[in-house]
Design a protein around this motif. Structure first.
Motif, PDB file in Angstrom:
ATOM      1  N   TYR A   1       0.833  -1.197   0.000  1.00 22.87           N
ATOM      2  CA  TYR A   1       0.000   0.000   0.000  1.00 22.87           C
ATOM      3  C   TYR A   1       0.869   1.249   0.000  1.00 22.87           C
ATOM      4  N   TYR A   2       0.461   2.229  -0.821  1.00 20.79           N
ATOM      5  CA  TYR A   2       1.281   3.429  -0.970  1.00 20.79           C
ATOM      6  C   TYR A   2       0.926   4.539   0.015  1.00 20.79           C
ATOM      7  N   GLU A   3      -0.216   4.467   0.662  1.00 15.90           N
ATOM      8  CA  GLU A   3      -0.545   5.507   1.639  1.00 15.90           C
ATOM      9  C   GLU A   3       0.396   5.461   2.835  1.00 15.90           C
ATOM     10  N   ASP A   4       0.624   4.278   3.349  1.00 14.23           N
ATOM     11  CA  ASP A   4       1.441   4.158   4.560  1.00 14.23           C
ATOM     12  C   ASP A   4       2.623   3.200   4.409  1.00 14.23           C
ATOM     13  N   GLY A   5       2.809   2.622   3.228  1.00 15.47           N
ATOM     14  CA  GLY A   5       3.947   1.751   2.983  1.00 15.47           C
ATOM     15  C   GLY A   5       3.841   0.366   3.591  1.00 15.47           C
ATOM     16  N   ARG A   6       2.671  -0.015   4.079  1.00 14.76           N
ATOM     17  CA  ARG A   6       2.546  -1.320   4.717  1.00 14.76           C
ATOM     18  C   ARG A   6       2.399  -2.424   3.666  1.00 14.76           C
ATOM     19  N   ASN A   7       2.697  -3.646   4.110  1.00 14.70           N
ATOM     20  CA  ASN A   7       2.514  -4.831   3.278  1.00 14.70           C
ATOM     21  C   ASN A   7       1.537  -5.786   3.947  1.00 14.70           C
ATOM     22  N   GLU A   8       0.701  -6.397   3.146  1.00 11.82           N
ATOM     23  CA  GLU A   8      -0.165  -7.472   3.620  1.00 11.82           C
ATOM     24  C   GLU A   8       0.206  -8.741   2.867  1.00 11.82           C
ATOM     25  N   LEU A   9       0.219  -9.864   3.577  1.00 13.10           N
ATOM     26  CA  LEU A   9       0.561 -11.153   2.977  1.00 13.10           C
ATOM     27  C   LEU A   9      -0.566 -12.138   3.245  1.00 13.10           C
ATOM     28  N   TYR A  10      -0.980 -12.838   2.182  1.00 13.57           N
ATOM     29  CA  TYR A  10      -2.062 -13.816   2.313  1.00 13.57           C
ATOM     30  C   TYR A  10      -1.647 -15.149   1.711  1.00 13.57           C
ATOM     31  N   ASP A  11      -2.078 -16.224   2.365  1.00 10.76           N
ATOM     32  CA  ASP A  11      -1.933 -17.578   1.852  1.00 10.76           C
ATOM     33  C   ASP A  11      -3.250 -17.928   1.172  1.00 10.76           C
ATOM     34  N   LEU A  12      -3.296 -17.846  -0.152  1.00  9.41           N
ATOM     35  CA  LEU A  12      -4.557 -18.001  -0.867  1.00  9.41           C
ATOM     36  C   LEU A  12      -5.072 -19.431  -0.878  1.00  9.41           C
ATOM     37  N   GLU A  13      -4.230 -20.401  -0.577  1.00 11.43           N
ATOM     38  CA  GLU A  13      -4.719 -21.774  -0.482  1.00 11.43           C
ATOM     39  C   GLU A  13      -5.560 -21.961   0.772  1.00 11.43           C
ATOM     40  N   ARG A  14      -5.210 -21.281   1.841  1.00  6.72           N
ATOM     41  CA  ARG A  14      -5.938 -21.413   3.108  1.00  6.72           C
ATOM     42  C   ARG A  14      -6.923 -20.285   3.370  1.00  6.72           C
TER      43      ARG A  14
ATOM     44  N   THR B   1       7.835 -11.930   3.346  1.00  8.89           N
ATOM     45  CA  THR B   1       7.258 -10.626   3.009  1.00  8.89           C
ATOM     46  C   THR B   1       8.326  -9.716   2.415  1.00  8.89           C
ATOM     47  N   LYS B   2       9.502  -9.710   3.018  1.00 18.70           N
ATOM     48  CA  LYS B   2      10.605  -8.873   2.537  1.00 18.70           C
ATOM     49  C   LYS B   2      11.045  -9.290   1.129  1.00 18.70           C
ATOM     50  N   VAL B   3      11.175 -10.596   0.904  1.00 17.51           N
ATOM     51  CA  VAL B   3      11.618 -11.105  -0.398  1.00 17.51           C
ATOM     52  C   VAL B   3      10.616 -10.763  -1.494  1.00 17.51           C
ATOM     53  N   LEU B   4       9.339 -10.981  -1.223  1.00 12.45           N
ATOM     54  CA  LEU B   4       8.308 -10.686  -2.229  1.00 12.45           C
ATOM     55  C   LEU B   4       8.213  -9.191  -2.502  1.00 12.45           C
ATOM     56  N   TYR B   5       8.298  -8.391  -1.453  1.00 13.18           N
ATOM     57  CA  TYR B   5       8.234  -6.935  -1.636  1.00 13.18           C
ATOM     58  C   TYR B   5       9.400  -6.443  -2.496  1.00 13.18           C
ATOM     59  N   GLU B   6      10.583  -6.949  -2.226  1.00 14.39           N
ATOM     60  CA  GLU B   6      11.754  -6.520  -2.998  1.00 14.39           C
ATOM     61  C   GLU B   6      11.639  -6.943  -4.457  1.00 14.39           C
ATOM     62  N   GLU B   7      11.114  -8.143  -4.701  1.00 14.95           N
ATOM     63  CA  GLU B   7      10.922  -8.592  -6.081  1.00 14.95           C
ATOM     64  C   GLU B   7       9.892  -7.705  -6.795  1.00 14.95           C
ATOM     65  N   LEU B   8       8.832  -7.369  -6.090  1.00 14.34           N
ATOM     66  CA  LEU B   8       7.811  -6.496  -6.659  1.00 14.34           C
ATOM     67  C   LEU B   8       8.388  -5.145  -7.044  1.00 14.34           C
ATOM     68  N   MET B   9       9.125  -4.535  -6.133  1.00 15.54           N
ATOM     69  CA  MET B   9       9.659  -3.201  -6.403  1.00 15.54           C
ATOM     70  C   MET B   9      10.766  -3.232  -7.457  1.00 15.54           C
ATOM     71  N   ASP B  10      11.531  -4.312  -7.500  1.00 15.45           N
ATOM     72  CA  ASP B  10      12.545  -4.439  -8.547  1.00 15.45           C
ATOM     73  C   ASP B  10      11.890  -4.440  -9.925  1.00 15.45           C
ATOM     74  N   PHE B  11      10.788  -5.168 -10.037  1.00 14.00           N
ATOM     75  CA  PHE B  11      10.085  -5.191 -11.330  1.00 14.00           C
ATOM     76  C   PHE B  11       9.544  -3.816 -11.674  1.00 14.00           C
ATOM     77  N   LEU B  12       8.854  -3.185 -10.724  1.00  6.57           N
ATOM     78  CA  LEU B  12       8.230  -1.887 -10.996  1.00  6.57           C
ATOM     79  C   LEU B  12       9.271  -0.830 -11.355  1.00  6.57           C
ATOM     80  N   ASN B  13      10.346  -0.796 -10.620  1.00  3.55           N
ATOM     81  CA  ASN B  13      11.403   0.174 -10.927  1.00  3.55           C
ATOM     82  C   ASN B  13      12.067  -0.144 -12.265  1.00  3.55           C
ATOM     83  N   GLY B  14      12.154  -1.423 -12.576  1.00  8.97           N
ATOM     84  CA  GLY B  14      12.793  -1.835 -13.820  1.00  8.97           C
ATOM     85  C   GLY B  14      12.012  -1.448 -15.066  1.00  8.97           C
ATOM     86  N   VAL B  15      10.681  -1.250 -14.924  1.00  5.17           N
ATOM     87  CA  VAL B  15       9.870  -0.835 -16.078  1.00  5.17           C
ATOM     88  C   VAL B  15       9.458   0.627 -15.967  1.00  5.17           C
TER      89      VAL B  15
END
Length: 533
Positions: free
Chosen positions: A433-446, A462-476
């Protein structure tokens, strides 16, 4: 031969040689491949659970259900955005939204203009690309280059004049222009510069279906790509008195819930499927789908036509017309939750051996571009459909490598969604989320309803997924929202309180009024929309 090809530019050397082989029997019949057509059906704002075969006890979709029985059902099929234009651009380009740059519906306000919506939000949404980039080779252009006749009918919403379907590879365009909604409603007259009016009261969905059938009949002897893009089931939701009466009685027979709405962070959200106007609109769309599919059989095209069926975002549960409920999925159109992005997703390929009945592998609409090329034996274009992969191996029962899926929506949705980006990898879904910079993580199987944020219990993941997300966004070179220096928290609290009290009360009252036996919105019923946010 050179003169022939020059005079008839659409006839490629390969096709010409094929014609010679057929005419003169020179022993190369084995090189002549049977025609393989593509019919793409896209429904607007159609929710994952708005289907009978998905378990809806209210809506009736027998024709789509029948298609599902002949298709691979992608249980984890996603649109590429929670709103329409970005998703449609991803279908046409094979790219995630952050890469092609159309991140909001075209026409949505940005920057200081957002303040005029009086939502009193913390952030100002960034600018976005406002027409389908001409440098992209669209799916239609790729198929047209291979000799396919290309046809578009219905909603476009990928730019103004100069960026309509006929500017991006479609030789025929019936009804596709700037607008993201049917300006004249779902009954003629249509108020559409690309669609001639029928008789007053003619149904728009059926008209688009008939136009598509007429095209396929005319082109049946050569390969075609027909894209039927319904304006349904977008607002304004409308139906006939007959269909309203049918679904009103069905709602009563099912037992009316005491309350129809809950609350999300900003707006009320519909919790039950009992809107008889929307039920009628869904059935009319399904009737139109049935007409097209039956016509394929009658024309003898059903064995050599690939059929794709999906939607551009989730069902509208908040804002717009508060039309449907996506439960057990959380949210709906405009939301970062599963109800906003998970879609009906069906592919039928009659010539594919051992086509699997269903799969739980997560896929997105960006995959449809390479899948269609692969299915009709056209060479893939990985430099174009960079974020999509062909689903043919998966449909044939082969294992696929796990990959990450990305969504980027740095805007406020009209329906109450918040500026955020998403990454899904396997069963894990992270929302930033961009308002406050928080991350939410969900296990969609459960936790398919996304009730339990487990980011604190899984800090490293959470840290690994967030970094991968931001690497992609910054990369494009993705665009991000900025803080609004005029933000007033007190004004936002007042707005939120009004939505939770006055707005919710008005919606509950309106829901009951629509279900009253003597409900009549107007004289002819054609303008039977319920509400505008």
């Amino acid at each position: 031969m050179a003169r022939y090809i020059s005079d008839f530019g659409l006839v490629t050397m390969r096709k010409f040689i094929g014609i010679l082989c057929a005419l003169f029997f020179v022993g190369c019949e084995q090189d002549v491949k049977p025609t393989k057509n593509v019919l793409f059906i896209l429904v607007d704002d159609f929710g994952y659970n708005d289907l009978s075969f998905r378990g809806s006890k209210f809506y009736e979709t027998p024709n789509i259900d029948a298609l599902a029985k002949e298709s691979t059902i992608f249980n984890e099929g996603y649109a590429n955005s929670r709103v329409c234009s970005p998703s449609r651009a991803s279908i046409m380009t094979g790219k995630f939204t952050a890469r092609h740059g159309i991140t909001d519906w075209i026409g949505a306000p940005t920057g200081a203009e957002w303040r005029k919506r009086n939502r009193f939000n913390q952030l100002l949404p960034p600018e976005y690309v406002r027409q389908l980039p001409s440098e992209d080779i669209t799916l239609a252009e790729a198929l047209k280059e291979q000799g396919y006749t290309t046809f578009f009918a219905g909603k476009w919403h990928l730019g103004g004049e100069g960026s309509w379907p006929d500017d991006h590879g479609f030789e025929y365009n019936v009804g596709g222009w700037d607008s993201g909604s049917p300006k004249g409603g779902f009954f003629a007259p249509y108020n559409n510069p690309k669609l001639k009016n029928g008789q007053p009261g003619e149904n728009l969905s059926m008209r688009l279906a008939k136009e598509t059938v007429a095209f396929m009949k005319d082109q049946k002897e050569q390969p075609f790509f027909a894209f039927l893009s319904f304006y349904a089931v977008h607002a304004p939701i409308q139906t006939t008195q007959e269909k309203w009466n049918k679904y009103r009685n069905k709602a009563a027979a099912n037992g009316l819930a005491a309350s129809g709405y809950g609350m999300e962070a900003v707006l009320p959200i519909r919790q039950v499927q009992d809107n008889p106007i929307y039920g009628g609109l869904v059935e009319s769309m399904d009737d139109a789908v049935g007409h097209v599919l039956r016509s394929l059989e009658e024309l003898g095209l059903d064995k050599n036509t690939m059929v794709v069926f999906t939607s551009d975002n989730g069902g509208v549960a908040s804002g717009d017309n508060y039309a449907t409920s996506n439960l057990p999925l959380r949210g709906g159109k405009g939301y970062q939750f599963e109800g906003g992005i998970k879609e009906p997703y069906l592919i039928k390929i009659p010539w594919l051996d051992n086509q699997v009945v269903e799969t739980n592998v997560p896929v997105t609409a960006a995959d449809l571009y390479p899948t269609i090329l692969d299915a009709v034996e056209v060479e893939l274009m990985p430099s174009q459909h960079q974020d999509g992969m062909s689903l043919l191996p998966l449909m044939g029962g082969l294992p696929t490598k796990e990959r990450s899926l990305i969504w980027h929506y740095p805007h406020y949705g009209n329906q109450g969604g918040q500026p955020s980006s998403i990454i899904r990898k396997g069963k894990w879904k992270l929302i930033h989320y961009y308002e406050d910079g928080r991350n939410e993580l969900y296990d969609l199987e459960r936790d398919i309803s996304e009730k339990n944020n487990i980011s604190e219990e899984n800090l490293e993941l959470t840290k690994v997924l967030y970094e991968e997300l931001m690497d992609f966004l910054n990369g494009v070179d993705a665009k991000f929202p900025e803080k609004d220096p005029l933000y007033d928290a007190a004004k936002e609290r007042v707005y939120l309180e009004r939505m939770a009290t006055e707005k919710r009360k008005a919606l509950e009252q309106q829901r009951l009024e629509i279900l009253e036996p003597n409900f009549q919105p107007n004289e002819d019923w054609w303008g039977s929309q319920t509400t505008k946010d």
